[in-house]
Motif scaffolding. Structure first.
Motif, short mmCIF file in Angstrom:
data_model
loop_
_atom_site.label_atom_id
_atom_site.label_comp_id
_atom_site.label_asym_id
_atom_site.label_seq_id
_atom_site.Cartn_x
_atom_site.Cartn_y
_atom_site.Cartn_z
N ASN A 149 0.86 -1.18 0.00
CA ASN A 149 0.00 0.00 0.00
C ASN A 149 0.89 1.23 0.00
O ASN A 149 1.25 1.78 1.04
CB ASN A 149 -0.91 -0.02 1.24
CG ASN A 149 -2.11 0.89 1.07
OD1 ASN A 149 -2.21 1.66 0.12
ND2 ASN A 149 -3.02 0.81 2.02
N ALA A 161 -0.70 4.41 -4.56
CA ALA A 161 -1.63 3.37 -4.96
C ALA A 161 -1.27 2.09 -4.22
O ALA A 161 -0.21 1.98 -3.60
CB ALA A 161 -1.58 3.14 -6.47
N MET A 162 -2.18 1.12 -4.30
CA MET A 162 -1.91 -0.21 -3.79
C MET A 162 -1.43 -1.07 -4.96
O MET A 162 -2.10 -1.14 -6.00
CB MET A 162 -3.16 -0.83 -3.16
CG MET A 162 -2.97 -2.27 -2.70
SD MET A 162 -4.39 -2.92 -1.84
CE MET A 162 -4.26 -2.05 -0.28
N ALA A 189 -9.94 -6.32 -6.10
CA ALA A 189 -9.77 -5.98 -4.69
C ALA A 189 -11.12 -6.10 -3.99
O ALA A 189 -12.12 -5.57 -4.46
CB ALA A 189 -9.23 -4.56 -4.54
N PHE A 191 -3.75 -0.33 -7.98
CA PHE A 191 -5.09 0.16 -7.65
C PHE A 191 -4.96 1.61 -7.19
O PHE A 191 -4.50 1.87 -6.08
CB PHE A 191 -5.73 -0.69 -6.56
CG PHE A 191 -5.99 -2.10 -6.96
CD1 PHE A 191 -7.23 -2.47 -7.47
CD2 PHE A 191 -5.01 -3.08 -6.85
CE1 PHE A 191 -7.48 -3.77 -7.86
CE2 PHE A 191 -5.26 -4.38 -7.23
CZ PHE A 191 -6.50 -4.73 -7.74
N GLU A 192 -5.34 2.52 -8.04
CA GLU A 192 -5.27 3.94 -7.71
C GLU A 192 -6.62 4.36 -7.15
O GLU A 192 -7.49 4.85 -7.86
CB GLU A 192 -4.89 4.74 -8.95
CG GLU A 192 -3.50 4.39 -9.49
CD GLU A 192 -3.14 5.17 -10.74
OE1 GLU A 192 -3.99 5.96 -11.19
OE2 GLU A 192 -2.02 5.01 -11.23
N VAL A 219 -7.17 6.53 -0.26
CA VAL A 219 -6.55 5.74 0.80
C VAL A 219 -7.60 5.11 1.70
O VAL A 219 -7.39 4.03 2.25
CB VAL A 219 -5.57 6.62 1.60
CG1 VAL A 219 -6.30 7.72 2.36
CG2 VAL A 219 -4.74 5.78 2.55
N ARG A 250 -8.52 1.96 -0.02
CA ARG A 250 -7.41 1.02 0.01
C ARG A 250 -7.25 0.40 1.40
O ARG A 250 -6.85 -0.76 1.53
CB ARG A 250 -6.12 1.72 -0.40
CG ARG A 250 -6.01 1.93 -1.91
CD ARG A 250 -4.64 2.46 -2.28
NE ARG A 250 -4.58 3.91 -2.19
CZ ARG A 250 -3.57 4.58 -1.67
NH1 ARG A 250 -2.53 3.94 -1.16
NH2 ARG A 250 -3.57 5.89 -1.65
N ASN A 251 -7.54 1.16 2.42
CA ASN A 251 -7.46 0.61 3.78
C ASN A 251 -8.55 -0.43 4.05
O ASN A 251 -8.43 -1.21 4.99
CB ASN A 251 -7.55 1.73 4.81
CG ASN A 251 -6.27 2.53 4.91
OD1 ASN A 251 -5.21 2.08 4.48
ND2 ASN A 251 -6.36 3.73 5.45
N VAL A 253 -9.39 -2.70 1.80
CA VAL A 253 -9.08 -3.90 1.01
C VAL A 253 -8.54 -4.97 1.95
O VAL A 253 -7.58 -4.76 2.69
CB VAL A 253 -8.07 -3.59 -0.10
CG1 VAL A 253 -7.68 -4.88 -0.82
CG2 VAL A 253 -8.67 -2.60 -1.09
N LYS A 259 -2.44 -1.42 6.02
CA LYS A 259 -3.25 -0.20 6.01
C LYS A 259 -2.36 1.02 6.15
O LYS A 259 -1.37 1.02 6.88
CB LYS A 259 -4.28 -0.24 7.14
CG LYS A 259 -5.24 -1.41 7.06
CD LYS A 259 -6.25 -1.36 8.17
CE LYS A 259 -7.13 -2.61 8.17
NZ LYS A 259 -7.87 -2.76 6.93
#
Length: 954
Positions: free
Chosen positions: A231, A235-236, A255, A281-282, A285, A288-289, A291, A313
């Motif tokens: 992460n 991006a992730m 995701a 993966f843009e 955040v 993304r956290n 996922v 995370k």
């Protein structure tokens, strides 16, 4: 006996073909047919003289037909099979089948099982014993079994979610081969070089000696994997791996969150000859956290899944400093070292152009989970109060010492009480020498870290000794004084580094330990603005897991919660799974299969492959082994077709004999009887040739009828937008529910662009619910709790976006404690119902179509209950939300259907508790509910347009 692609299961019966010449001679002895001659009486005298007669032989084409009939029967009795299963190696000794059943075998597992089953069946037909070894299982003694026993064991095997440990099976395999000198082996490999595949092949060939070893591999290299999810600030990313350096290829990576909801998709594009690609993966955040799982779409293996835990995370961290030379002298700024240490794993937000108090209040308004104060001594009273409330709500405050903090009065924002002034170690006027970092507390978050030997401290702020001080010390110096202290404060935590964040008081910021320590401190915070309830200080600090109830030392372990199977799907942990270290493992093993260990919000994830994994093809070059593809055969018995052909030939032969024997004349004289005979023959031919299909069609007729019924129901429910009501079995209640929805349907058609179809009565235990956006459920006093299957269907309907409107129809006159209320509680006992509240004034239901401030039906004082929404500031904080914000459950007691119900003449069936104005409001309530369920929370988003336009203008 086999001649590709045809084989005979009983080849000895083909000896019957040798009898065909004898059958030819036998058929030639057929007597001549009778000859009919029409003649006058005198013609008889001309042929009185006896003449030598030659018998008429059977025609050659009839002989061939009968020989073909005999050949068809012989061939059918030999049990021919088209496209036979893969055979075992030629030999008379036992057969050893070694089957790789790690995660890499999962994508084509069925083909591998059929290949192994074909070899076992061929060995069984030859009367050979079979030994089966699955390399991903625990090692065991290898013993002989019959083919049937081996097939039974093969059917229960499944791919395991970790790599096969082949070398662990070598001792038992070598003992088996030594005891069975004529044994041969087949290794159905997963095609990867991992797990010491080549050394295993070499050892296996050495144990076999001159005996045959056949290796079957997948030539296409179907195994695909994921590893190294990261992460990053932008991006992730995750690495997609393949074993074959082939041409260009694109994999789709998805995701998912913990509930299995898709949050995004990205492509991993392999170049020509590349064995590694990156999917990025843009996303914001915040998303993304959320996922928790990355997977290759369609890969179907545990290696194609990457599970993420709290360590992946990215927390947003606000950094505030009391220094004034940040821009002019960045290397002398405390924030320089802190931000550089945080950037690999956190989003750092620095306060620029603001005072410390204003920056703190700004970060609190942004709902940051972590705030770091670098030598900040004095804050305004307002900032201190807001900071205390933020910590109580779950925030983590990290402070670094310095001259300002050392000279500031006590403000209650530190984990320990501090002495005024600093302590200088070393120098001309100091008694003490600089102190090294001595140890980390065994029950603190730094316990798993190695104590660095190059860190020295020459100045610090001291803590006042008291009874609680030992429990709050996380790191100490060589003389026993604290270097880092921490304490729990309600849901949050305060942490203090007793040295500066720069190099003035120590060289700690220059060491790698500084990065690891900050990472673990940041991990103490939740991923959102309100961290979850944490355990007491001592246990919560353990291993950076605030939600873990027990202290976690260096050897702490976490029990398995959910693990993956070989195909990458979640399952309950197997009985063989053991607790994993609290810090997690690099990759999965037999004892620790991939999955989630420990609490959901504070556990660790173990994956099938480590972060630095790479896939490579199995290399068997230079070995004396036979290499072939994993043969997947779909055998088709040919005997039924041959028997059918023989029956048809027999019928044709009988007809020919009948016609040659004068049957034509007989048919001419007896046409009705001939027609009946032809009909019987045709029926018999159809019965012999088509009986299996006819039987199958008959057996499937009820299923087709049932499918036709389901299809009719689906078409009726979906060709137009329809609303459903649950049939209660009470005629009057169901009549009112239907009439009410019909009245609402007419009102929608007259007032909106929606023209719904007629309402439908449903049974949640039998009918498909997904066709209906809204289901009205009138609750009766004697309503029984649905069956577990029905509850599962209802829960799935609500989870997938459907809405159920429960109506107790009692006006809540008993405060929900009447018989209808008790029945509603029974209905909801087995459902995962969210927290509910009366419709707030700013809810979408109040403005979905009409502006409403009340929700009456036949009764005016019954509130409408909906899912509890987050607070307004929390809703604004997150840029994206899952779903459309529609509550899966609505509850009322206002008897809405009674207010909507109309008769055949279009007139209301029941009066309201007040006047017709109340009925009009009830119709508006129904329109708003329908618009709310169909369109979601888009009306809520409209109120943010001015703010969005203002931000875009900036």
């Amino acid at each position: 006996m086999s001649a590709l692609p045809l084989a005979f299961l009983s080849p000895w019966l083909l000896l019957g073909l040798l009898a065909l010449p004898a059958l030819w001679l036998l058929l030639r002895l057929t007597p001549p047919k009778p000859r009919r001659v029409d003649f006058p009486p005198l013609r008889l005298l001309l042929e009185v003289a006896a003449k030598r007669e030659t018998p008429v032989t059977t025609p050659w084409w009839l002989l061939l037909l009968r020989l073909g009939l005999a050949a068809l029967i012989v061939l059918a009795l030999a049990k021919p099979v088209w496209n036979p299963s893969a055979a075992a190696p030629a030999g008379s000794g036992p057969l050893l089948v070694v089957l790789d059943n790690g995660w890499a075998a999962a994508p084509d597992w069925d083909e591998r099982v059929r290949s192994a089953e074909g070899a076992i069946s061929a060995a069984g037909d030859a009367g050979r014993g079979v030994a089966l070894v699955a390399t991903a299982e625990a090692p065991r003694d290898v013993g002989l079994a019959t083919a049937d026993e081996a097939r039974e064991r093969l059917r229960v095997l499944q791919p395991e979610p970790y790599s096969a440990d082949r070398r662990a099976h070598l001792p038992s395999i070598e003992r088996f081969l030594a005891a069975n000198q004529e044994a041969e082996a087949i290794w159905i490999a997963d095609g990867l070089g991992a797990g010491e595949a080549r050394p295993f092949a070499e050892a296996l060939k050495t144990a076999l000696g001159s005996r045959a070893l056949t290796v079957r591999v997948d030539p296409t290299g179907s195994a695909r994997g994921l590893a190294g999810a990261d992460n990053t600030p932008a991006a992730m990313t995750v690495k997609a791996l393949r074993a074959e350096a082939a041409g260009p290829e694109t994999l789709r990576v998805r995701a998912l969150d913990l509930r299995g909801r898709a949050l995004g998709e990205a492509d991993a594009a392999f170049g020509v000859g590349a064995r590694e690609a990156t999917a990025s993966f843009e996303m914001p955040v915040e998303l993304r956290n959320d996922v928790a799982r990355l997977e290759i779409v369609g890969a179907g293996s545990a290696g194609a899944v990457q599970l993420l835990d709290r360590r992946s995370k990215r927390r947003a961290v606000g950094v505030v400093t009391g220094a004034t030379a940040d821009t002019a002298q960045p290397l002398l700024s405390p924030t320089y070292y802190v931000t550089r240490a945080l950037k690999p794993f956190a989003d750092v937000r620095e306060a620029r152009g603001q005072g410390a108090s204003a920056a703190v209040e700004s970060f609190i308004e942004q709902k940051l989970p972590v705030i770091m104060l670098a030598d900040v001594g004095a804050l305004t009273e307002t900032a201190r109060e807001r900071l205390r409330g933020w910590i109580d709500a779950g925030g983590v405050l990290v402070r670094f010492a310095g001259p300002r903090l050392a000279g500031a009065p006590e403000d209650g924002l530190s984990p320990v009480r501090l002495r005024q002034g600093g302590r200088t170690l070393g120098g001309a006027l100091a008694w003490e020498t600089p102190q090294p970092l001595a140890s980390f507390a065994a029950d603190g978050p730094f316990a798993p870290l190695a104590v660095p030997g190059d860190v020295t401290v020459n100045r610090q702020v001291l803590a006042e000794p008291d009874a609680d001080l030992p429990d709050r010390v996380w790191a100490t110096l060589g003389d026993g004084t604290p270097l880092v202290t921490g304490a729990r404060q309600n849901k949050g935590m305060t942490v203090l580094f007793h040295v500066t964040a720069d190099t003035r008081w120590s060289n700690l910021p220059l060491s790698g330990a500084f990065v690891d320590m900050l990472r673990r401190v940041v991990d103490l915070a939740g991923s959102g603005p309100a961290p979850a309830e944490a355990a007491p200080a001592q246990g919560a600090a353990a291993a950076g897991q605030p939600a873990q109830p027990a202290p976690q030392g260096p050897r702490a372990t976490l029990p398995p919660t959910r693990t993956l199977d070989g195909f990458g799907a979640f399952r309950n942990p197997p009985a063989t799974a053991k607790p994993a270290p609290a810090e997690g493992r690099a990759f999965a093993t037999f004892d620790n299969p991939p999955g989630l260990y420990g609490p959901v919000d504070a556990g660790v994830a173990i994956n099938a492959m480590p972060a630095n994994a790479a896939l490579a093809r199995l290399d068997l070059s230079g070995l004396d082994v036979g290499v072939s593809a994993v043969v997947v055969a779909e055998p088709t018995p040919v005997a039924p077709w041959l028997f059918t052909a023989a029956a048809i030939v027999a019928i044709v032969d009988g007809l020919i004999v009948f016609l040659l024997g004068g049957g034509a004349a007989l048919l001419a004289r007896r046409r009705p009887q001939a027609a009946a005979l032809a009909l019987i023959a045709a029926t018999l031919a159809l019965a012999l040739s088509g009986q299996p299909g006819f039987a199958q069609q008959t057996a499937q007729a009820p299923a087709k009828a049932a499918d036709a019924f389901d299809e009719r129901f689906a078409l009726e429910a979906t060709l137009a937008t329809r609303f459903a009501y649950v049939a209660t079995g009470d005629f009057e209640v169901d009549r009112i529910a239907k009439a009410g929805l019909e009245g609402l349907t007419q009102s929608l058609a007259a007032r909106t662009a929606l023209e719904p179809g007629a309402p439908i009565a449903i049974d949640p235990a039998k009918d498909e619910l997904a066709f209906f956006p809204l289901i009205y459920w009138p609750v009766t006093a004697d309503a029984a709790q649905p069956s577990p299957e029905a509850l599962a269907r209802i829960d799935a309907y609500m989870k997938q976006g459907g809405t159920i409107l429960f109506d107790t129809r009692d006006g809540f006159t008993a405060g929900g404690g009447g018989p209808e209320g008790a029945a509603l509680k029974r209905l909801l006992e087995g459902l995962d119902v969210p927290a509910l509240e009366p419709v707030p004034r700013d809810h979408v239901l109040t403005k979905a179509f009409y502006l409403l401030d009340e929700f009456p039906g036949r009764y005016a004082d019954s509130p409408l209950w909906v899912e509890t929404l987050p607070a307004a500031d929390e809703r604004e904080e997150r840029p994206a939300r899952a779903g459309d914000g529609v509550s899966p459950v609505l509850i009322t007691g206002a008897d809405l259907a009674g207010a909507w119900a109309i008769g055949a003449d279009g007139q209301p069936l029941f009066p309201t508790s007040s006047d017709e104005r109340q009925r009009e409001i009830a119709y508006r309530v129904g329109v708003n509910i329908v618009m709310y369920t169909l369109t979601g929370n888009y009306k809520a988003d409209q109120v943010h347009v001015p703010a969005l336009l203002e931000r875009l203008g900036q």
